[in-house]
Design a protein around this motif. Structure first.
Motif, PDB file in Angstrom:
ATOM      1  N   ALA A   1       0.842  -1.196   0.000  1.00  0.00           N
ATOM      2  CA  ALA A   1       0.000   0.000   0.000  1.00  0.00           C
ATOM      3  C   ALA A   1       0.876   1.244   0.000  1.00  0.00           C
ATOM      4  CB  ALA A   1      -0.894   0.004   1.239  1.00  0.00           C
ATOM      5  N   GLN A   2       0.329   2.297  -0.605  1.00  0.00           N
ATOM      6  CA  GLN A   2       1.099   3.531  -0.640  1.00  0.00           C
ATOM      7  C   GLN A   2       1.149   4.161   0.745  1.00  0.00           C
ATOM      8  OE1 GLN A   2      -1.987   3.635  -2.512  1.00  0.00           O
ATOM      9  NE2 GLN A   2      -1.202   2.634  -4.331  1.00  0.00           N
ATOM     10  N   SER A   3       2.238   4.835   1.028  1.00  0.00           N
ATOM     11  CA  SER A   3       2.346   5.551   2.298  1.00  0.00           C
ATOM     12  C   SER A   3       3.223   6.771   2.113  1.00  0.00           C
ATOM     13  CB  SER A   3       2.919   4.650   3.395  1.00  0.00           C
ATOM     14  OG  SER A   3       4.248   4.307   3.107  1.00  0.00           O
ATOM     15  N   VAL A   4       3.080   7.705   3.043  1.00  0.00           N
ATOM     16  CA  VAL A   4       3.870   8.936   3.015  1.00  0.00           C
ATOM     17  C   VAL A   4       4.449   9.132   4.401  1.00  0.00           C
ATOM     18  CG1 VAL A   4       3.812  11.427   2.686  1.00  0.00           C
ATOM     19  CG2 VAL A   4       2.378   9.951   1.270  1.00  0.00           C
ATOM     20  N   SER A   5       5.729   9.442   4.461  1.00  0.00           N
ATOM     21  CA  SER A   5       6.313   9.696   5.774  1.00  0.00           C
ATOM     22  C   SER A   5       6.981  11.067   5.802  1.00  0.00           C
ATOM     23  CB  SER A   5       7.309   8.602   6.152  1.00  0.00           C
ATOM     24  OG  SER A   5       8.386   8.572   5.247  1.00  0.00           O
ATOM     25  N   GLN A   6       6.727  11.778   6.869  1.00  0.00           N
ATOM     26  CA  GLN A   6       7.360  13.057   7.109  1.00  0.00           C
ATOM     27  C   GLN A   6       8.261  12.883   8.318  1.00  0.00           C
ATOM     28  OE1 GLN A   6       3.241  15.316   6.218  1.00  0.00           O
ATOM     29  NE2 GLN A   6       4.862  16.699   6.859  1.00  0.00           N
ATOM     30  N   HIS A   7       9.528  13.136   8.130  1.00  0.00           N
ATOM     31  CA  HIS A   7      10.500  12.745   9.153  1.00  0.00           C
ATOM     32  C   HIS A   7      10.505  13.672  10.353  1.00  0.00           C
ATOM     33  CE1 HIS A   7      11.593  10.438   5.740  1.00  0.00           C
ATOM     34  NE2 HIS A   7      11.929  11.496   5.060  1.00  0.00           N
ATOM     35  N   ASN A   8      10.199  14.936  10.115  1.00  0.00           N
ATOM     36  CA  ASN A   8      10.242  15.904  11.199  1.00  0.00           C
ATOM     37  C   ASN A   8       8.834  16.106  11.714  1.00  0.00           C
ATOM     38  OD1 ASN A   8      11.712  17.134   8.493  1.00  0.00           O
ATOM     39  ND2 ASN A   8      13.101  16.810  10.221  1.00  0.00           N
ATOM     40  N   HIS A   9       8.614  15.787  12.981  1.00  0.00           N
ATOM     41  CA  HIS A   9       7.268  15.946  13.521  1.00  0.00           C
ATOM     42  C   HIS A   9       7.061  17.323  14.116  1.00  0.00           C
ATOM     43  CE1 HIS A   9       6.574  11.857  12.564  1.00  0.00           C
ATOM     44  NE2 HIS A   9       7.444  11.389  13.425  1.00  0.00           N
ATOM     45  N   HIS A  10       8.138  17.859  14.696  1.00  0.00           N
ATOM     46  CA  HIS A  10       8.042  19.169  15.335  1.00  0.00           C
ATOM     47  C   HIS A  10       9.348  19.895  15.092  1.00  0.00           C
ATOM     48  CE1 HIS A  10       6.122  21.450  18.957  1.00  0.00           C
ATOM     49  NE2 HIS A  10       6.694  22.276  18.114  1.00  0.00           N
ATOM     50  N   VAL A  11       9.239  21.045  14.441  1.00  0.00           N
ATOM     51  CA  VAL A  11      10.428  21.833  14.117  1.00  0.00           C
ATOM     52  C   VAL A  11      10.279  23.213  14.723  1.00  0.00           C
ATOM     53  CG1 VAL A  11      11.726  22.904  12.239  1.00  0.00           C
ATOM     54  CG2 VAL A  11      10.834  20.578  11.973  1.00  0.00           C
ATOM     55  N   ILE A  12      11.319  23.645  15.397  1.00  0.00           N
ATOM     56  CA  ILE A  12      11.323  24.987  15.988  1.00  0.00           C
ATOM     57  C   ILE A  12      12.479  25.763  15.377  1.00  0.00           C
ATOM     58  CG2 ILE A  12      11.490  26.336  18.115  1.00  0.00           C
ATOM     59  CD1 ILE A  12      10.528  23.855  19.635  1.00  0.00           C
ATOM     60  N   LEU A  13      12.159  26.918  14.795  1.00  0.00           N
ATOM     61  CA  LEU A  13      13.172  27.757  14.147  1.00  0.00           C
ATOM     62  C   LEU A  13      13.031  29.195  14.614  1.00  0.00           C
ATOM     63  CD1 LEU A  13      12.889  26.485  10.454  1.00  0.00           C
ATOM     64  CD2 LEU A  13      14.723  25.953  12.074  1.00  0.00           C
ATOM     65  N   SER A  14      14.098  29.927  14.496  1.00  0.00           N
ATOM     66  CA  SER A  14      14.038  31.367  14.698  1.00  0.00           C
ATOM     67  C   SER A  14      13.736  32.032  13.373  1.00  0.00           C
ATOM     68  CB  SER A  14      15.363  31.890  15.255  1.00  0.00           C
ATOM     69  OG  SER A  14      15.619  31.314  16.515  1.00  0.00           O
ATOM     70  N   GLU A  15      13.158  33.208  13.429  1.00  0.00           N
ATOM     71  CA  GLU A  15      12.879  33.957  12.192  1.00  0.00           C
ATOM     72  C   GLU A  15      14.161  34.133  11.385  1.00  0.00           C
ATOM     73  OE1 GLU A  15       9.127  36.860  12.061  1.00  0.00           O
ATOM     74  OE2 GLU A  15      10.736  37.561  13.378  1.00  0.00           O
ATOM     75  N   ALA A  16      14.020  34.073  10.092  1.00  0.00           N
ATOM     76  CA  ALA A  16      15.094  34.217   9.112  1.00  0.00           C
ATOM     77  C   ALA A  16      15.900  32.937   8.915  1.00  0.00           C
ATOM     78  CB  ALA A  16      16.042  35.361   9.445  1.00  0.00           C
ATOM     79  N   ALA A  17      15.634  31.922   9.714  1.00  0.00           N
ATOM     80  CA  ALA A  17      16.324  30.646   9.502  1.00  0.00           C
ATOM     81  C   ALA A  17      15.779  29.970   8.252  1.00  0.00           C
ATOM     82  CB  ALA A  17      16.139  29.738  10.707  1.00  0.00           C
ATOM     83  N   SER A  18      16.573  29.074   7.702  1.00  0.00           N
ATOM     84  CA  SER A  18      16.117  28.332   6.519  1.00  0.00           C
ATOM     85  C   SER A  18      15.377  27.077   6.966  1.00  0.00           C
ATOM     86  CB  SER A  18      17.288  27.967   5.618  1.00  0.00           C
ATOM     87  OG  SER A  18      18.158  27.088   6.300  1.00  0.00           O
ATOM     88  N   LEU A  19      14.447  26.665   6.122  1.00  0.00           N
ATOM     89  CA  LEU A  19      13.580  25.535   6.454  1.00  0.00           C
ATOM     90  C   LEU A  19      13.696  24.450   5.404  1.00  0.00           C
ATOM     91  CD1 LEU A  19      11.043  24.294   8.001  1.00  0.00           C
ATOM     92  CD2 LEU A  19       9.667  25.496   6.301  1.00  0.00           C
ATOM     93  N   GLU A  20      13.762  23.216   5.852  1.00  0.00           N
ATOM     94  CA  GLU A  20      13.592  22.080   4.950  1.00  0.00           C
ATOM     95  C   GLU A  20      12.828  21.006   5.685  1.00  0.00           C
ATOM     96  OE1 GLU A  20      16.891  20.752   2.654  1.00  0.00           O
ATOM     97  OE2 GLU A  20      15.717  19.181   1.677  1.00  0.00           O
ATOM     98  N   LEU A  21      11.683  20.634   5.145  1.00  0.00           N
ATOM     99  CA  LEU A  21      10.863  19.566   5.714  1.00  0.00           C
ATOM    100  C   LEU A  21      10.900  18.381   4.765  1.00  0.00           C
ATOM    101  CD1 LEU A  21       7.726  21.563   6.953  1.00  0.00           C
ATOM    102  CD2 LEU A  21       9.830  21.007   8.193  1.00  0.00           C
ATOM    103  N   GLY A  22      11.202  17.224   5.334  1.00  0.00           N
ATOM    104  CA  GLY A  22      11.336  16.032   4.510  1.00  0.00           C
ATOM    105  C   GLY A  22      10.024  15.334   4.270  1.00  0.00           C
ATOM    106  N   CYS A  23       9.874  14.755   3.073  1.00  0.00           N
ATOM    107  CA  CYS A  23       8.703  13.961   2.725  1.00  0.00           C
ATOM    108  C   CYS A  23       9.158  12.850   1.795  1.00  0.00           C
ATOM    109  CB  CYS A  23       7.656  14.820   2.034  1.00  0.00           C
ATOM    110  SG  CYS A  23       6.244  13.867   1.397  1.00  0.00           S
ATOM    111  N   ASN A  24       8.860  11.626   2.159  1.00  0.00           N
ATOM    112  CA  ASN A  24       9.139  10.480   1.301  1.00  0.00           C
ATOM    113  C   ASN A  24       7.866   9.663   1.137  1.00  0.00           C
ATOM    114  OD1 ASN A  24      12.027  10.945   2.623  1.00  0.00           O
ATOM    115  ND2 ASN A  24      12.266   9.880   0.670  1.00  0.00           N
ATOM    116  N   TYR A  25       7.721   9.076  -0.028  1.00  0.00           N
ATOM    117  CA  TYR A  25       6.531   8.273  -0.279  1.00  0.00           C
ATOM    118  C   TYR A  25       6.947   6.909  -0.799  1.00  0.00           C
ATOM    119  CZ  TYR A  25       7.351   9.357  -5.178  1.00  0.00           C
ATOM    120  OH  TYR A  25       7.928   9.476  -6.421  1.00  0.00           O
TER     121      TYR A  25
END
Lengths: 116, 113
Positions: A1-25
């Motif tokens: 069956a198809q599935s999707v996983s997001q590795h980061n459940h909770h991310v805390i950043l300061s303003e102006a920081a760069s963001l990358e959220l992972g997603c694999n299927y």
């Protein structure tokens, strides 16, 4: 069956920081890919989508995502986050082509908290 | 001028009761969906209807019965509510076709006591 996983459940950043959220299927065939965002108390909104063509897609509010077929990934990025980006982010996949029933398969979501 | 609207936003009820959640879309779409978001935040599809015809039914208990009086409405009726039914339920709609985008409502938080 198809599935999707997001590795980061909770991310805390300061303003102006760069963001990358992972997603694999997991699905070997053709897919359509989406990132949705849910701001506090609001409905799910589409951030960006990939159907075909250029694997680097740009969405609203400065977000972009890159589809890497060989890695079955569709990571979300933003070079500089703002406090207003605080929200829940969901990656979703839809089987494309003849198997398309319209069904979206979602990841678990990532809570992004941006500190001012 | 909400595109996909759900009512009520919050629903608190006792076990064993029957309740309904309403969904309406004013986008002219012909396909509507119900998703359930569990306590771990996973959104899973329950049903989809296209022009009042059931397209997807994802092994949902038959206590859940969607009703589509017309293509702009897809209501969710739940009989004999159980504790495990507590969740957030999202309605969505889209135009039929391969490159359709689903538009979501704000969700209904159901708490079964």
């Amino acid at each position: 069956a198809q599935s999707v996983s997001q590795h980061n459940h909770h991310v805390i950043l300061s303003e102006a920081a760069s963001l990358e959220l992972g997603c694999n299927y997991s699905y070997g065939g053709t897919v359509n890919l989406f990132w949705y965002v849910q701001y506090p108390g609001q409905h799910l909104q589409l951030l960006l989508k990939y159907f075909s063509g250029d694997p680097l897609v740009k969405g609203i509010k400065g977000f972009e995502a890159e589809f890497i077929k060989s890695k079955f990934s569709f990571n979300l990025r933003k070079p500089s986050v703002q406090w207003s980006d605080t929200a829940e982010y969901f990656c979703a996949v839809k089987v494309a082509g003849t198997g398309d029933t319209g069904k979206l398969i979602f990841g678990q979501g990532t809570t992004l908290q941006v500190k001012p | 001028d909400t595109a996909v609207s759900q009512t009520p936003k919050y629903l608190v009820t006792q076990m064993g009761n029957d309740k309904s959640i309403k969904c309406e879309q004013n986008l002219g779409h012909d396909t509507m969906y119900w998703y359930k978001q569990d306590s771990k935040k996973f959104l899973k599809i329950m049903f989809s209807y296209n022009n009042k015809e059931l397209i997807i039914n994802e092994t949902v208990p038959n206590r859940f019965s969607p009703k589509s009086p017309d293509k702009a409405h897809l209501n969710l009726h739940i009989n004999s509510l159980e504790l495990g039914d507590s969740a957030v339920y999202f309605c969505a709609s889209s135009q039929k076709g391969g490159k359709n985008i689903q538009y979501f409502g704000a969700g209904t938080r159901l708490s079964v006591l």
